[in-house]
Design a protein around this motif. Structure first.
Motif, PDB file in Angstrom:
ATOM      1  N   PRO A  94       0.850  -1.193   0.000  1.00  0.00           N
ATOM      2  CA  PRO A  94       0.000   0.000   0.000  1.00  0.00           C
ATOM      3  C   PRO A  94       0.886   1.243   0.000  1.00  0.00           C
ATOM      4  CG  PRO A  94       0.022  -1.011   2.177  1.00  0.00           C
ATOM      5  CD  PRO A  94       0.718  -1.958   1.253  1.00  0.00           C
ATOM      6  N   CYS A  95       0.643   2.156  -0.932  1.00  0.00           N
ATOM      7  CA  CYS A  95       1.578   3.268  -1.126  1.00  0.00           C
ATOM      8  C   CYS A  95       0.929   4.640  -1.011  1.00  0.00           C
ATOM      9  CB  CYS A  95       2.265   3.140  -2.486  1.00  0.00           C
ATOM     10  SG  CYS A  95       1.123   3.152  -3.884  1.00  0.00           S
ATOM     11  N   MET A 112       1.278  -3.235  -5.359  1.00  0.00           N
ATOM     12  CA  MET A 112       1.505  -4.594  -5.837  1.00  0.00           C
ATOM     13  C   MET A 112       0.218  -5.417  -5.857  1.00  0.00           C
ATOM     14  SD  MET A 112       4.568  -4.506  -6.749  1.00  0.00           S
ATOM     15  CE  MET A 112       4.653  -6.231  -7.246  1.00  0.00           C
ATOM     16  N   GLY A 113      -0.682  -5.144  -4.952  1.00  0.00           N
ATOM     17  CA  GLY A 113      -1.935  -5.889  -4.917  1.00  0.00           C
ATOM     18  C   GLY A 113      -2.884  -5.525  -6.045  1.00  0.00           C
ATOM     19  N   GLY A 114      -2.716  -4.321  -6.606  1.00  0.00           N
ATOM     20  CA  GLY A 114      -3.573  -3.896  -7.709  1.00  0.00           C
ATOM     21  C   GLY A 114      -5.003  -3.615  -7.293  1.00  0.00           C
ATOM     22  N   ASN A 115      -5.217  -3.279  -6.025  1.00  0.00           N
ATOM     23  CA  ASN A 115      -6.584  -3.061  -5.553  1.00  0.00           C
ATOM     24  C   ASN A 115      -6.728  -1.740  -4.810  1.00  0.00           C
ATOM     25  OD1 ASN A 115      -4.933  -4.479  -3.567  1.00  0.00           O
ATOM     26  ND2 ASN A 115      -6.771  -4.669  -2.306  1.00  0.00           N
ATOM     27  N   SER A 131     -15.073  -2.183   3.597  1.00  0.00           N
ATOM     28  CA  SER A 131     -16.420  -2.294   3.040  1.00  0.00           C
ATOM     29  C   SER A 131     -16.414  -2.500   1.535  1.00  0.00           C
ATOM     30  CB  SER A 131     -17.241  -1.046   3.385  1.00  0.00           C
ATOM     31  OG  SER A 131     -16.657   0.115   2.820  1.00  0.00           O
ATOM     32  N   ASP A 132     -15.278  -2.228   0.873  1.00  0.00           N
ATOM     33  CA  ASP A 132     -15.179  -2.491  -0.559  1.00  0.00           C
ATOM     34  C   ASP A 132     -13.718  -2.719  -0.927  1.00  0.00           C
ATOM     35  OD1 ASP A 132     -16.096  -2.972  -3.082  1.00  0.00           O
ATOM     36  OD2 ASP A 132     -16.634  -0.899  -3.556  1.00  0.00           O
ATOM     37  N   ASN A 133     -13.522  -3.579  -1.920  1.00  0.00           N
ATOM     38  CA  ASN A 133     -12.180  -3.936  -2.382  1.00  0.00           C
ATOM     39  C   ASN A 133     -12.249  -4.062  -3.898  1.00  0.00           C
ATOM     40  OD1 ASN A 133      -9.555  -4.837  -2.633  1.00  0.00           O
ATOM     41  ND2 ASN A 133      -9.999  -6.922  -1.927  1.00  0.00           N
ATOM     42  N   VAL A 134     -11.864  -3.002  -4.593  1.00  0.00           N
ATOM     43  CA  VAL A 134     -11.979  -2.949  -6.050  1.00  0.00           C
ATOM     44  C   VAL A 134     -10.642  -3.321  -6.671  1.00  0.00           C
ATOM     45  CG1 VAL A 134     -12.531  -1.515  -8.039  1.00  0.00           C
ATOM     46  CG2 VAL A 134     -13.704  -1.126  -5.859  1.00  0.00           C
ATOM     47  N   ARG A 135     -10.645  -4.359  -7.494  1.00  0.00           N
ATOM     48  CA  ARG A 135      -9.410  -4.801  -8.134  1.00  0.00           C
ATOM     49  C   ARG A 135      -9.328  -4.270  -9.558  1.00  0.00           C
ATOM     50  NH1 ARG A 135      -6.262  -7.877  -5.324  1.00  0.00           N
ATOM     51  NH2 ARG A 135      -7.081  -8.905  -3.454  1.00  0.00           N
ATOM     52  N   ARG A 145       3.268  -6.245 -20.436  1.00  0.00           N
ATOM     53  CA  ARG A 145       4.023  -5.015 -20.200  1.00  0.00           C
ATOM     54  C   ARG A 145       4.024  -4.684 -18.722  1.00  0.00           C
ATOM     55  NH1 ARG A 145       3.477   0.265 -19.346  1.00  0.00           N
ATOM     56  NH2 ARG A 145       1.222   0.265 -19.426  1.00  0.00           N
ATOM     57  N   GLN A 146       2.849  -4.447 -18.173  1.00  0.00           N
ATOM     58  CA  GLN A 146       2.731  -4.150 -16.755  1.00  0.00           C
ATOM     59  C   GLN A 146       1.386  -4.619 -16.244  1.00  0.00           C
ATOM     60  OE1 GLN A 146       3.597   0.144 -16.422  1.00  0.00           O
ATOM     61  NE2 GLN A 146       5.050  -0.459 -14.865  1.00  0.00           N
ATOM     62  N   GLU A 147       1.346  -4.960 -14.968  1.00  0.00           N
ATOM     63  CA  GLU A 147       0.090  -5.259 -14.318  1.00  0.00           C
ATOM     64  C   GLU A 147      -0.465  -3.975 -13.718  1.00  0.00           C
ATOM     65  OE1 GLU A 147       1.132  -8.171 -11.472  1.00  0.00           O
ATOM     66  OE2 GLU A 147       1.256  -9.814 -12.926  1.00  0.00           O
ATOM     67  N   ALA A 148      -1.666  -4.093 -13.162  1.00  0.00           N
ATOM     68  CA  ALA A 148      -2.279  -2.940 -12.513  1.00  0.00           C
ATOM     69  C   ALA A 148      -1.452  -2.519 -11.306  1.00  0.00           C
ATOM     70  CB  ALA A 148      -3.700  -3.290 -12.081  1.00  0.00           C
ATOM     71  N   HIS A 149      -1.194  -1.217 -11.213  1.00  0.00           N
ATOM     72  CA  HIS A 149      -0.449  -0.666 -10.079  1.00  0.00           C
ATOM     73  C   HIS A 149      -1.067   0.668  -9.663  1.00  0.00           C
ATOM     74  CE1 HIS A 149       2.590  -3.715 -10.189  1.00  0.00           C
ATOM     75  NE2 HIS A 149       3.069  -3.356 -11.368  1.00  0.00           N
ATOM     76  N   PRO A 150      -2.214   0.647  -8.983  1.00  0.00           N
ATOM     77  CA  PRO A 150      -2.775   1.924  -8.516  1.00  0.00           C
ATOM     78  C   PRO A 150      -1.801   2.612  -7.570  1.00  0.00           C
ATOM     79  CG  PRO A 150      -3.893   0.063  -7.481  1.00  0.00           C
ATOM     80  CD  PRO A 150      -3.014  -0.503  -8.545  1.00  0.00           C
TER      81      PRO A 150
END
Length: 355
Positions: A94-95, A112-115, A131-135, A145-150
Motif C-alpha cells: 500500500p503506497c 503490488m496488490g492492484g486493488n 467495506s469495498d475492495n476494487v481490483r 508489459r505491466q500489471e495494474a499498479h494503482p
C-alpha cells in the motif's frame, strides 16, 4: 511582516519495524524550519501518511508484502500520536491513502496488490472493517508489459468522487462514493499515453482544473474537471524535465500552491522541482524553472499552508530541505534549513500549534 505560526508536521519513512518510522516535527512558518519533536516505531515502512485535521487523527500505510493501514489519535496541544487500531489492506505494498472531507471514509491503494480499498472510519476514530475492495485488471494490449499498479487516490472537491491513478494501466479511473452501501462505483476513466505511468494527482484549489504526474515519462497532464459528472478533459501534456536532460529520471509528486498560481512537481534522477505557472483562464502550464533539491531522490514534498515555503523529502540522502517560494514568480530559493531524517518519503502538515 510574515505572521509567525508553528505547525505540527509528520514525516513518513522507509524503515524497519523496530526503528522510528513516523517523525513528529514542529514547523516555524516565519523561518521555514523543522525541528524534531517525537518519533513513533512499531510500523514497517510507514511510507505514506494522511492527516484528518478536523478530527485530530493520522492514518499511515505499512508498505509491505502483507499491507496494513494504521490509525492514530493526535493528542491536542502536544500533537503526539497515540495508536488506535490497524486493518489489513488485502494487498501488497500500500503506497497511498487519503480520507474524505468529512473524515468518514479512508481510501487506500495497493501498488503490488492492484486493488483499491474502502474503509469506513468509526465514530471514535478506529478504522472499520473493509467495506469495498476494487481490483484493477490489465487488458489484452497491456498484458506482458505491466500489471495494474494503482498509485494514489484523491477525493474530489465535492466529496462525491475518488480519482485513482493507475501507473500500470496508464489510466486515471474515477469512482463515485456510494455512502448508503459503503461502496465505490465506477464512474469514468481517462487513458494516458501508453507507458506514461500516472502516479500522483492534484486538483486546483479553487478552479476547475486538475493535474497528474506521469512517473515513467516524467510528464504532467493538465485537465479540466467537471465536478457534476465526475469527468476529466485533457488540456495539454508537458515535460517535467528540461529539454537538455538526457539521463534517467522518474516523476514523483505534484502540488499546486495555495494561491493557485503555480504548480510544482518533483523529479527523481534529475533531482529537481519543476515549477510551472498556471494560466487562470485555461489551466495551461508554462515552465518557470527547474530547481535542484540539494539531495537525492525527491520522492515527496509539501507546500506550507501559507504558501511561503516548500519542503522536499530527499529519500536517498536522508534529508528534508526547505525552499522559500517567491509569491510573484513562483521561483524557489534554497534556504540553509535542512533536517536529517532517515529515508523520508512523505511530509504532511497538521494543525497549528497553540502557543
Amino acid at each position: 511582516m510574515i505572521e509567525k505560526k508553528r505547525y505540527h508536521v509528520y514525516i513518513g519513512t522507509y524503515t524497519d519495524q523496530s526503528l522510528p518510522g513516523i517523525w513528529q516535527c514542529s514547523y516555524d512558518s516565519r523561518l521555514g524550519t523543522l525541528k524534531s519533536v517525537d518519533r513513533v516505531s512499531g510500523i514497517l515502512n510507514p511510507s505514506y501518511l494522511t492527516v484528518d485535521e478536523k478530527h485530530n487523527r493520522l492514518y499511515a500505510v505499512s508498505e509491505s508484502a502483507e499491507g496494513r493501514v494504521v490509525a492514530f489519535d493526535i493528542e491536542g496541544g502536544t500533537g503526539k500520536l497515540s495508536y488506535r487500531n490497524t486493518q489489513s489492506t488485502l494487498g501488497g505494498a500500500p503506497c497511498h491513502l487519503t480520507v474524505d472531507h468529512e473524515g468518514k471514509y479512508l481510501f487506500v491503494v495497493n501498488y503490488m496488490g492492484g486493488n483499491v480499498c474502502l474503509f469506513p472510519i468509526l465514530s471514535e476514530g478506529n478504522i472499520g472493517n473493509m467495506s469495498d475492495n476494487v481490483r484493477h485488471y490489465s487488458n489484452v494490449e497491456q498484458q506482458g508489459r505491466q500489471e495494474a499498479h494503482p498509485h494514489s487516490a484523491i477525493v474530489d472537491p465535492t466529496n462525491q468522487f475518488v480519482v485513482v491513478s493507475d501507473l500500470g494501466l496508464d489510466k486515471i479511473i474515477i469512482y463515485k462514493l456510494n455512502r448508503e452501501e459503503h461502496k465505490l462505483t465506477f464512474n469514468d476513466e481517462v487513458m494516458e499515453r501508453s507507458g506514461s505511468g500516472p502516479r500522483h494527482f492534484v486538483f486546483h484549489p479553487f478552479r476547475k482544473y486538475a493535474y497528474v504526474m506521469n512517473e515513467l515519462t516524467s510528464t504532467i497532464t493538465a485537465f479540466t474537471y467537471n465536478a457534476e459528472q465526475g469527468s476529466l478533459g485533457k488540456i495539454q501534456t508537458v515535460s517535467a524535465l528540461p529539454d537538455s536532460f538526457t539521463g534517467e529520471s522518474y516523476g514523483a509528486d505534484i502540488h499546486v500552491a495555495p494561491n493557485g498560481k503555480f504548480l510544482y512537481a518533483s523529479n527523481r534522477g534529475h533531482d529537481s522541482i519543476a515549477v510551472f505557472k498556471i494560466d487562470e483562464e485555461s489551466g495551461v502550464l508554462t515552465n518557470v524553472e527547474y530547481t535542484p533539491t540539494n539531495g537525492r531522490t525527491p520522492r515527496n514534498f509539501a507546500i506550507a499552508p501559507d504558501g511561503n515555503f516548500l519542503l522536499v523529502a530527499n529519500q536517498d540522502s536522508d534529508s528534508i530541505v526547505s525552499f522559500k517560494i517567491d509569491q510573484h514568480t513562483g521561483r524557489l530559493k534554497q534556504t540553509d534549513n535542512v533536517i536529517q531524517i532517515t529515508k523520508p518519503v512523505c511530509i504532511k502538515f497538521g494543525s497549528v500549534i497553540r502557543e
